[in-house]
Design a protein around this motif. Sequence first.
Motif, PDB file in Angstrom:
ATOM      1  N   VAL A 747      22.662 -68.460   0.856  1.00 63.67           N
ATOM      2  CA  VAL A 747      23.463 -68.185   2.053  1.00 63.67           C
ATOM      3  C   VAL A 747      23.680 -66.680   2.179  1.00 63.67           C
ATOM      4  N   LYS A 748      23.406 -66.136   3.361  1.00 70.28           N
ATOM      5  CA  LYS A 748      23.564 -64.713   3.634  1.00 70.28           C
ATOM      6  C   LYS A 748      24.218 -64.527   4.994  1.00 70.28           C
ATOM      7  N   GLY A 749      24.926 -63.452   5.144  1.00 70.02           N
ATOM      8  CA  GLY A 749      25.514 -63.081   6.426  1.00 70.02           C
ATOM      9  C   GLY A 749      25.236 -61.627   6.724  1.00 70.02           C
ATOM     10  N   TRP A 780      32.780 -69.646   9.083  1.00 68.58           N
ATOM     11  CA  TRP A 780      32.951 -68.203   8.920  1.00 68.58           C
ATOM     12  C   TRP A 780      34.356 -67.795   9.328  1.00 68.58           C
ATOM     13  N   ARG A 781      34.796 -66.697   8.760  1.00 74.42           N
ATOM     14  CA  ARG A 781      36.066 -66.089   9.149  1.00 74.42           C
ATOM     15  C   ARG A 781      36.045 -64.631   8.751  1.00 74.42           C
ATOM     16  N   GLN A 782      36.816 -63.818   9.476  1.00 76.95           N
ATOM     17  CA  GLN A 782      36.878 -62.388   9.191  1.00 76.95           C
ATOM     18  C   GLN A 782      37.667 -62.180   7.903  1.00 76.95           C
ATOM     19  N   THR A 809      31.893 -55.556  10.373  1.00 72.64           N
ATOM     20  CA  THR A 809      33.140 -56.078   9.834  1.00 72.64           C
ATOM     21  C   THR A 809      32.808 -57.106   8.767  1.00 72.64           C
ATOM     22  N   PRO A 810      33.491 -57.069   7.629  1.00 68.46           N
ATOM     23  CA  PRO A 810      33.194 -58.056   6.587  1.00 68.46           C
ATOM     24  C   PRO A 810      33.626 -59.461   7.004  1.00 68.46           C
ATOM     25  N   TYR A 811      32.752 -60.417   6.776  1.00 64.94           N
ATOM     26  CA  TYR A 811      33.023 -61.816   7.069  1.00 64.94           C
ATOM     27  C   TYR A 811      32.762 -62.645   5.819  1.00 64.94           C
TER      28      TYR A 811
END
Length: 1188
Positions: A747-749, A780-782, A809-811
Amino acid sequence: MERTRTRAGAAVFLMLILGHLGNALEVPLDPKVLEELAQPPTITQQSPKDYIIDPRENIVIHCEAKGKPHPSFSWTRNGTHFDIDQDPKVTMRPRSGTLVVDISGEKAETFEGVYQCTARNKHGAAVSNNIVIRQSRSPLWSKERNEPIRVQEGEALVLHCRPPAGLPPPIIFWMDVNFQRLPQSSRVFQALNGDLYFSNVLKEDSRNDYICYARFPHTQTIQQKQPITLLVLNLDAVNETVAALFNETDFFSDGSVEERKPTFLIPSGSSSSKMVLRGQVLELECITEGLPTPEVSWSKLSGEFPDKRTSIVTFQKILRIVNVSDADAGEYRCTAHNRLASIHHTIRVTVKAAPYWITTPRNLVLAPREKGQLICRASGTPKPNINWAMNGIPIENSPEDSNRKVEGDTIIFEEVQTGSSAVYQCNASNEYGYLLSNAFVNVLSETPRVLTPANQVYQVIRNNHALLDCSSFGSPIPKITWFKDSQSSTLEGDPYLLHENGTLEINVAQALNSGKYICVARNTLGIAENHVYLEVKEPTRILKQPKYKVAQRNMNVVFECKVKHDPTLIPIMIWLKDNGELPDDERFLVDSDSLTITDVTENDAGTYTCIMNTTLDHDSASAELTVVEAAPTPAVIYEQPDPPTDLELTDMKPRSVQLTWIPGDEHKSLIHKFVIQYTDSLHDHGHWHNLTHVPGSKTTAHLELSPYVHYSFRVLALNAVGLSDPSNPSHMYKTNPAAPDENPSGVKGFGTERDNLMILWKPLSGLQANGPGLQYKVMWRQKDVDKNWTSVTVANVSKFMVSGTPTFTPYEVKVQAINNNGIGPDPAVVTGHSGEDLPVQAPDSVQVLVLNSTLAEVHWEPVPPKTVRGHLKGYKVYYWRERSLHKHNPHRVEQQFLSFSGNKSHGMLPGLQPYSLYLFNIRVYNGKGEGPASSNLQFETPEGVPGPPSFLRITNSNLNNLTLEWGPPNDRNGHLTGYILKYQQVNNSNELGPIEELALPANKTSVTLPNLKYSTRYKFYFNAKTGQGAGPVITEEAITIMDEAMPSRQADIATQGWFIGLMCAIALLILVLLIICFIKRNKGGKYPVKEKEDAHTDPEFQPMKEDDCTFGEYSDTEDHKPLKGSRTPSNGTVHRDSSDESLVDYGGGDGQFNEDGSFIGQYSGKSSIRETAEAHSPVNTTAMNSFV
């Protein structure tokens, strides 16, 4: 030696767990507790919604329920009260709501209708689904007479079945009079409606027993249609028939069958549509006719087929997708083609859905004045309507309750009161069906009670974890605290861990943890306590292990195994041979701490294991015995083993099975192990994979299996020679679907644009899916901002794009696997960033330090991290040479840059041009690109050594002087202070003479060198210099000449025809002279020729020797002496004077003089001279040699 050691804790963990969610209390399963607690009714069993009955049997309509007090039952039929007492044919089972209808003497259809059961006690009423009772029907085929069907060969044909309508619909198949299925193919096949289609008929299709059968599954009856006779006529037969009727002899002149393009029979036209419900089976049919037989293929215009749910059957005519999901909607194309044409038909599929549960309401047990809520969430297409009822009455018609509020799919309870217990029904419905669920709200006031048995003793091995149970019940939910012995302080913190269900855990139990423990359950209504005891025991250890033994046959062997254990535990010693029981042989003697084998044989060889068991743990150790012969034994021929046989599956469980087999012949080589392989006919048919292996002494294997796999197993045996052939496969074993055991990996974002977040993962394989309907819940969430997760569920993809995110922005992201049987485990959280944007700030405090004429060091202040707006990749320094500081070099050089990775604050600029003005700026860059540039700064590089002069050439070559011209360097790199010229002679053997050096001023561009030696090659070395030193050297070569016209005249003469003829005549003359000289010399010789002639067998011919050009017989040592007039030094070489040297230069080789003083070096062909840049004579020396 191999040793294994295991520890098994004996903690008994009672699973009477009190779940606690949103102040909701679950009623415990303990029967003693249930007997004392009031509880509204709960439906536990009911008949299916669509209940088709067999008219030959009594009707049983199930309705079972539980509650306290036990509920009473009533029924409605077709919406009105059904008075059971008034119908003698209907009875209700005792303490049950199940109806039994006696249909003897009655028609079953009399009792058809819609039934609903209600279970009621004083705390509420629960209702069943609407149960639709229908009688199964298998009507007879109507009487009909089928006339023979005549059809011309090659034409299309449909044989209609038209079975009688039954309930449920019958299964259709075509057979002949002998009950054999009629062969089908891509040309002849059965459609979904049961009709038999012929794309084109052949002569062999003629027969009189085409029979359609209908099997009615509920009554297990089969009915048949009257046989159909088919006569296929070829064109010759048609001609004969027409001739007989119309007196024509050749109605069809051509006897061949005409070919036809494909045509759609089902469906017709170029497009159609079909609706299917979610979860059902989608079947798309494409039936064509034509000659040759058309081939059919399928494609999906709006995506791909779901791999695991799609099949194409009936010779490619039917596309079948099981367990339809929303993703299966779209356009499907059927293509039919033969060699004449290709046609298409598009089917637009829409997917609707009957209601299905998202969240079913759960029973609530609340204490007075507590809060709670019932949630009923369902989905479907169209969206279902949610309707609530209380005790079977629509909630809007129920008594009002100020503490209850209905908000769509949720009922919220505030401060419930004693006596407000009830059963609530949630009905979710749309045009395709409905869902009904009962959930009770039970308001109880109960003092705490501890359900764990009193004075229970827990025993564990030291250094293992201990679990002390304290299962409790009460309303409100009791709070649990623990105490030890007579201590007054609660047990909290290391080494104790208190779980939500009241269990006390000691992670690493030690002897000091032994003792009495008190569990206290407390709520507002009271307190209860229970005592349990913990005993920590010493572990079992083998102190002296058995050792490897080598023994000769008929000797005795002793294996020792001495053990230490807790004195309060009873030990049991067990010996194994090759992980099995010892042979039943009196030669094996087992003592308390040893095993003795007397008179060992070859069969005794193997691995022996001693196991010391106690009630809590065990320890084991192994050693191998090798038996050897005292005398040498004859050689044995070994072969690979035969394959195992008689595979059998036993002890079949949802996720495991026991496989047994019989080994094949070992062929005198012991089987080391068995390899078990499997194939999955559902996901990967025909491919075999290794599953596990077991030692060669075993013939069983316990196999751990995965859900939703159709397993077949086979076994291979391995010995020292190799693997056996595989055994025959076992019977297929199908495991049931289950929820996923794992989530996607990888899993990557990351972002692809400044306002998005791409979430990627590696999809699960079919084997990992554990069941149909695999989907992924993407969440997902910030990071550090959002508390709640945003989620979406997708299928058949491995990525999802989140739009509208803030830049870089980091998520936190995670992906969870879901299938039709449930959800996977909690997924791991991965941190990624949304998309990058270009940096917005340039570096500050830029400075430069010039280190030397070609190197500078640049410094800057790194930009703030927030202004980078992405992953900092580094800094780029752009620089270019604006101009030279010398007025003669004004040109500008192309811009170039250097990258410095990471958060650097300085860097070096190498390879600069000396004595130049440079400009530069600095930019930060990230994964998106570069930010703005800093202001341009400039610096100057000091003088360096100059570049090479731009050219050096010889402009005037005379007898004893040369003129050189040059150009200044293109790169002066400073102020030129002058030039350095060096030169030296080069002779014909490439030997270099002494170097002469000449210093020249900077403003001079030519020089004439006098007093040079004529006809001599010179090599020149030339470079420029500045105050920093001399630059690189360029070289040139030139030759002084004897006469200006000589080179050109030599070239002109050498190419004239008369000159070539003259040279040939001279060569011929020289040859004649040589022959005359040899004859005269031999006439005055010093020895008789006659004697020499007599010594040879052939006096008439004497060959000439090719190696020295002398005659074979008349050679003489004097022939090799130097001729008169020649000068021969002691070393045998001929020296040349200055005149000789000039002639050599003219002739282009090392010439020699003949004895008459004539020069023949040019024509002799024996010279191997160095080629120079001067012109050579074009005389063909090879031809001259042949001529001479």
